[in-house]
Each structure stands twice: as C-alpha cells, then as structure tokens.
Design a protein around this motif. Structure first.
Motif, mmCIF file in Angstrom:
data_model
loop_
_atom_site.group_PDB
_atom_site.id
_atom_site.type_symbol
_atom_site.label_atom_id
_atom_site.label_comp_id
_atom_site.label_asym_id
_atom_site.label_seq_id
_atom_site.Cartn_x
_atom_site.Cartn_y
_atom_site.Cartn_z
ATOM 1 N N TYR A 147 20.488 15.577 26.269
ATOM 2 C CA TYR A 147 19.340 14.740 25.937
ATOM 3 C C TYR A 147 18.939 14.780 24.468
ATOM 4 C CZ TYR A 147 18.745 13.943 30.898
ATOM 5 O OH TYR A 147 18.946 13.555 32.201
ATOM 6 N N GLY A 148 19.665 15.490 23.637
ATOM 7 C CA GLY A 148 19.347 15.471 22.211
ATOM 8 C C GLY A 148 20.166 16.468 21.424
ATOM 9 N N GLY A 149 20.415 16.146 20.159
ATOM 10 C CA GLY A 149 21.194 17.031 19.309
ATOM 11 C C GLY A 149 20.378 18.189 18.779
ATOM 12 N N CYS A 150 21.074 19.239 18.382
ATOM 13 C CA CYS A 150 20.407 20.376 17.747
ATOM 14 C C CYS A 150 21.446 21.208 16.999
ATOM 15 C CB CYS A 150 19.670 21.245 18.768
ATOM 16 S SG CYS A 150 20.735 22.033 19.983
ATOM 17 N N GLY A 151 20.977 21.930 15.986
ATOM 18 C CA GLY A 151 21.864 22.783 15.224
ATOM 19 C C GLY A 151 22.493 23.848 16.094
ATOM 20 N N SER A 152 23.717 24.243 15.752
ATOM 21 C CA SER A 152 24.501 25.271 16.428
ATOM 22 C C SER A 152 25.107 24.793 17.747
ATOM 23 C CB SER A 152 23.690 26.556 16.687
ATOM 24 O OG SER A 152 23.184 27.059 15.466
ATOM 25 N N LEU A 153 24.833 23.555 18.120
ATOM 26 C CA LEU A 153 25.422 22.993 19.333
ATOM 27 C C LEU A 153 25.822 21.530 19.103
ATOM 28 C CD1 LEU A 153 22.982 24.391 22.062
ATOM 29 C CD2 LEU A 153 25.329 25.130 21.669
ATOM 30 N N ALA A 154 26.233 21.208 17.889
ATOM 31 C CA ALA A 154 26.434 19.806 17.515
ATOM 32 C C ALA A 154 27.442 19.099 18.410
ATOM 33 C CB ALA A 154 26.880 19.718 16.049
ATOM 34 N N GLY A 239 9.905 15.340 33.300
ATOM 35 C CA GLY A 239 10.104 16.705 32.818
ATOM 36 C C GLY A 239 10.251 16.785 31.308
ATOM 37 N N TYR A 240 11.402 17.300 30.854
ATOM 38 C CA TYR A 240 11.626 17.519 29.429
ATOM 39 C C TYR A 240 12.296 16.319 28.752
ATOM 40 C CZ TYR A 240 16.056 18.703 31.690
ATOM 41 O OH TYR A 240 17.177 18.686 32.478
ATOM 42 N N LEU A 241 12.368 15.187 29.414
ATOM 43 C CA LEU A 241 13.111 14.059 28.865
ATOM 44 C C LEU A 241 12.225 13.238 27.934
ATOM 45 C CD1 LEU A 241 14.864 12.854 32.132
ATOM 46 C CD2 LEU A 241 15.422 14.776 30.659
ATOM 47 N N PRO A 242 12.511 13.246 26.619
ATOM 48 C CA PRO A 242 11.699 12.469 25.680
ATOM 49 C C PRO A 242 12.033 10.990 25.752
ATOM 50 C CG PRO A 242 13.497 13.535 24.522
ATOM 51 C CD PRO A 242 13.578 14.004 25.946
ATOM 52 N N ALA A 243 11.092 10.167 25.290
ATOM 53 C CA ALA A 243 11.293 8.722 25.344
ATOM 54 C C ALA A 243 11.333 8.104 23.953
ATOM 55 C CB ALA A 243 10.201 8.072 26.186
ATOM 56 N N SER A 244 10.357 8.426 23.129
ATOM 57 C CA SER A 244 10.263 7.778 21.822
ATOM 58 C C SER A 244 11.065 8.517 20.761
ATOM 59 C CB SER A 244 8.799 7.709 21.380
ATOM 60 O OG SER A 244 8.345 9.018 21.023
ATOM 61 N N ALA A 245 11.267 7.833 19.607
ATOM 62 C CA ALA A 245 11.963 8.459 18.480
ATOM 63 C C ALA A 245 11.188 9.675 17.981
ATOM 64 C CB ALA A 245 12.150 7.447 17.354
ATOM 65 N N ALA A 246 9.853 9.562 17.976
ATOM 66 C CA ALA A 246 9.025 10.683 17.510
ATOM 67 C C ALA A 246 9.178 11.888 18.440
ATOM 68 C CB ALA A 246 7.559 10.254 17.433
ATOM 69 N N GLU A 247 9.202 11.634 19.748
ATOM 70 C CA GLU A 247 9.342 12.730 20.708
ATOM 71 C C GLU A 247 10.721 13.368 20.614
ATOM 72 O OE1 GLU A 247 6.385 11.332 24.331
ATOM 73 O OE2 GLU A 247 8.335 10.373 24.094
ATOM 74 N N ARG A 248 11.755 12.555 20.388
ATOM 75 C CA ARG A 248 13.101 13.112 20.209
ATOM 76 C C ARG A 248 13.150 13.977 18.953
ATOM 77 N NH1 ARG A 248 17.085 10.885 23.532
ATOM 78 N NH2 ARG A 248 18.682 11.807 22.180
ATOM 79 N N ARG A 249 12.489 13.497 17.892
ATOM 80 C CA ARG A 249 12.459 14.265 16.637
ATOM 81 C C ARG A 249 11.760 15.604 16.854
ATOM 82 N NH1 ARG A 249 9.572 11.035 14.083
ATOM 83 N NH2 ARG A 249 11.294 9.634 13.551
ATOM 84 N N GLU A 250 10.641 15.581 17.561
ATOM 85 C CA GLU A 250 9.898 16.807 17.837
ATOM 86 C C GLU A 250 10.736 17.784 18.669
ATOM 87 O OE1 GLU A 250 5.514 14.607 17.868
ATOM 88 O OE2 GLU A 250 6.362 15.457 19.701
ATOM 89 N N ARG A 251 11.523 17.248 19.584
ATOM 90 C CA ARG A 251 12.372 18.100 20.415
ATOM 91 C C ARG A 251 13.419 18.819 19.570
ATOM 92 N NH1 ARG A 251 17.321 18.118 22.557
ATOM 93 N NH2 ARG A 251 17.618 19.050 24.623
ATOM 94 N N VAL A 252 14.036 18.087 18.636
ATOM 95 C CA VAL A 252 15.049 18.703 17.772
ATOM 96 C C VAL A 252 14.431 19.835 16.961
ATOM 97 C CG1 VAL A 252 16.585 18.312 15.815
ATOM 98 C CG2 VAL A 252 16.464 16.633 17.641
ATOM 99 N N VAL A 253 13.253 19.595 16.412
ATOM 100 C CA VAL A 253 12.588 20.616 15.603
ATOM 101 C C VAL A 253 12.228 21.826 16.463
ATOM 102 C CG1 VAL A 253 10.508 21.126 14.260
ATOM 103 C CG2 VAL A 253 11.725 18.975 13.909
ATOM 104 N N ALA A 254 11.751 21.595 17.676
ATOM 105 C CA ALA A 254 11.363 22.698 18.559
ATOM 106 C C ALA A 254 12.571 23.543 18.944
ATOM 107 C CB ALA A 254 10.678 22.150 19.811
ATOM 108 N N ILE A 255 13.689 22.897 19.288
ATOM 109 C CA ILE A 255 14.883 23.646 19.663
ATOM 110 C C ILE A 255 15.453 24.366 18.453
ATOM 111 C CG2 ILE A 255 17.254 23.413 20.500
ATOM 112 C CD1 ILE A 255 16.313 21.220 22.325
ATOM 113 N N GLU A 256 15.370 23.725 17.288
ATOM 114 C CA GLU A 256 15.818 24.345 16.034
ATOM 115 C C GLU A 256 15.108 25.684 15.829
ATOM 116 O OE1 GLU A 256 14.847 22.549 11.987
ATOM 117 O OE2 GLU A 256 16.696 21.508 12.564
ATOM 118 N N ALA A 257 13.791 25.681 16.023
ATOM 119 C CA ALA A 257 13.006 26.905 15.845
ATOM 120 C C ALA A 257 13.404 27.959 16.876
ATOM 121 C CB ALA A 257 11.520 26.586 15.962
#
Length: 269
Positions: A147-154, A239-257
């Motif tokens: 459901y979304g990209g993140c560092g270390s799991l590209a 559940g954890y499935l984002p819909a908007s571009a902003a929510e997807r962006r927030e998810r990437v940042v959260a998983i990054e942390a």
C-alpha cells in the motif's frame, strides 16, 4: 461445488517448505486436493511426507529457485500433465531489509523475479487453463507493504504493489469465467523467514504475530470473495489504507521514522 470440485484435482503451492506456504499446502490437502510443492531449499521433502501421511493425498515436490529466468519452464516440467485447479503464489519475502543502493542490483532483480516475473508467467499459464475449463483459483500472498513505498523496502514494496494491482485486474477479467482470484494482504506473521530477518537486524520480538495456519484458513475461506483480503480487517474496514496523496505522504514519513529504529537514520547527501 465442493472445494475439491472447484479447485482440484491438483494445486501448486510456491514457497511451500515452511511458514505460510506449508500451512496452505496442509489446508489444501485436508480438503482432498493433491499438491505440488515448490521451494528453493528448506524442509520440502519433510513437508510432503507429512502431508501425504496426514491427509492421504499425493504430494509431489520440486526444488526450484523461483527468482531465476528459467524458473517458469522448471515449474511447467514439474507439473507435467496434471490438471491444476489452484495456484498459490506464496514465495517472495525480502531477505535483505536493506536500502536500495546498499545491495547489488542483481539482488533486487532476483526479488523482482520471484514476486513479479514468475508470478505473471504462472498466473498466465495456469489461469488461462482455468479460464478454459471455467473453474479454479489464483491466490497471491501479499504484504501490507503493497500500500505504499518506504525506505529500506523499495523493491519489496514496489513488487507487492504490482501483485495488488495484478490481482485486482485478474479478478475483474477472470471472474466471468468462473475463476477466483485473491491477494491475501498480511501483516507481521510468525514465519521462519520473518524471524531470520529479525535476527539479522537485531530486531526485538514482535507481539501478536499472525499464525500461518490461521492465515491459510482465512485465505482459502476468502478466495471465492476476492480480489483483496486484508488480514485482521473486516471486508468493509479501511483500516490502515490511505486514500489521498497527503495521507499516503504521511504514511511514508511515519514508516520512515519507525524503520529508523531498525536501520538507522539515512545519511544526508
């Protein structure tokens, strides 16, 4: 139709030597369907002997590296003339847990081969035959990483996103022909592959891991109701499935942390 009539007489389970794949093979055999088990090493023969003894079905094995270009031809040879009513694509874990440029490209191409190339070829081959006979099932075991990209799991996230879109598309195309398609999206699951990665990265033990047997049971139960089943969530729960571009962006940042605690903070350029 019974399960055996709908998905038999034979099933192929890729990545069947341990963990979720082995649980799928056992659950399928328990319903009277013969199994062909594929894996690159692991206790594959032990799994076959156990399944034959417990469920009185035939169980064949083939030690195949599912990441290589010649993999598909080896799968077809292993299956031979048997009539396949169910294909389970379970192999595809990321054994590296590394940033994109910290591994050679060949490692990532192997991961792509297992998750994408072999899956596409197998679904095309077996799914086409199922379409002709108007029954059967394709079950692709997936990950919440889809459901979304993140560092270390590209590459892993990219490959799993491919599987998500492939499954939804095949479900749309094959449903009118009586062929079921499901991608089973998992969270953290109690498998040897997961524990090997934990040990490699010095990660603490995770609580509330999903049971492979429970995962297999839910996957087979939900197969007729594809295209997606999210483990631990009701069918109508986003559940954890984002819909908007902003929510997807927030998810990437959260998983990054979250991943910084395991892989360390990325060095600035």
């Amino acid at each position: 139709m019974t399960f055996q009539e709908r998905y038999g007489p034979w099933a192929v389970v890729a990545g069947a030597s341990e963990g979720v794949g082995r649980s799928f093979a056992r659950a399928i055999a328990a319903k009277g369907v013969h199994c062909i088990l594929l894996a690159n090493g692991g206790p594959l023969e032990e799994a076959a002997v156990e399944i034959e003894a417990d469920y009185r079905v035939e169980c064949r094995t083939a030690h195949i590296d599912l990441s290589r270009p010649e993999t598909f031809a080896e799968i077809v040879a292993a299956v031979g003339p048997r009539d396949i009513g169910l294909y389970v694509a379970n192999a595809g874990a990321d054994p590296y847990g590394a940033r994109f440029h910290d591994r050679p490209a060949s490692d990532w191409l192997g991961l792509i081969g297992t998750n994408i190339t072999t899956t596409v070829q197998s679904c095309h081959h077996f799914g086409g035959r199922m379409r002709t006979r108007r029954r059967g099932g394709l079950l692709i075991v997936n990950s919440g990483a889809c459901y979304g990209g993140c560092g270390s799991l590209a590459i892993y996230t990219a490959a799993k996103a491919f599987q998500l879109n492939l499954s939804e598309s095949l479900w749309s195309e094959l449903r009118p022909h009586g062929v079921d398609v499901l991608t089973l999206v998992l969270g953290q699951t109690d498998t040897p592959a997961y524990h090997r990665l934990q040990a490699k990265k010095g990660m603490p033990s995770s609580p509330n891991l999903a049971s492979p047997d429970a995962v297999a049971a839910v996957g087979l139960e939900r197969l007729p109701h594809g295209p997606v089943c999210n483990w631990g969530l009701a069918d109508d729960d986003a559940g954890y499935l984002p819909a908007s571009a902003a929510e997807r962006r927030e998810r990437v940042v959260a998983i990054e942390a979250a991943l910084e605690r395991v892989f360390g903070k990325a060095e600035p350029a």
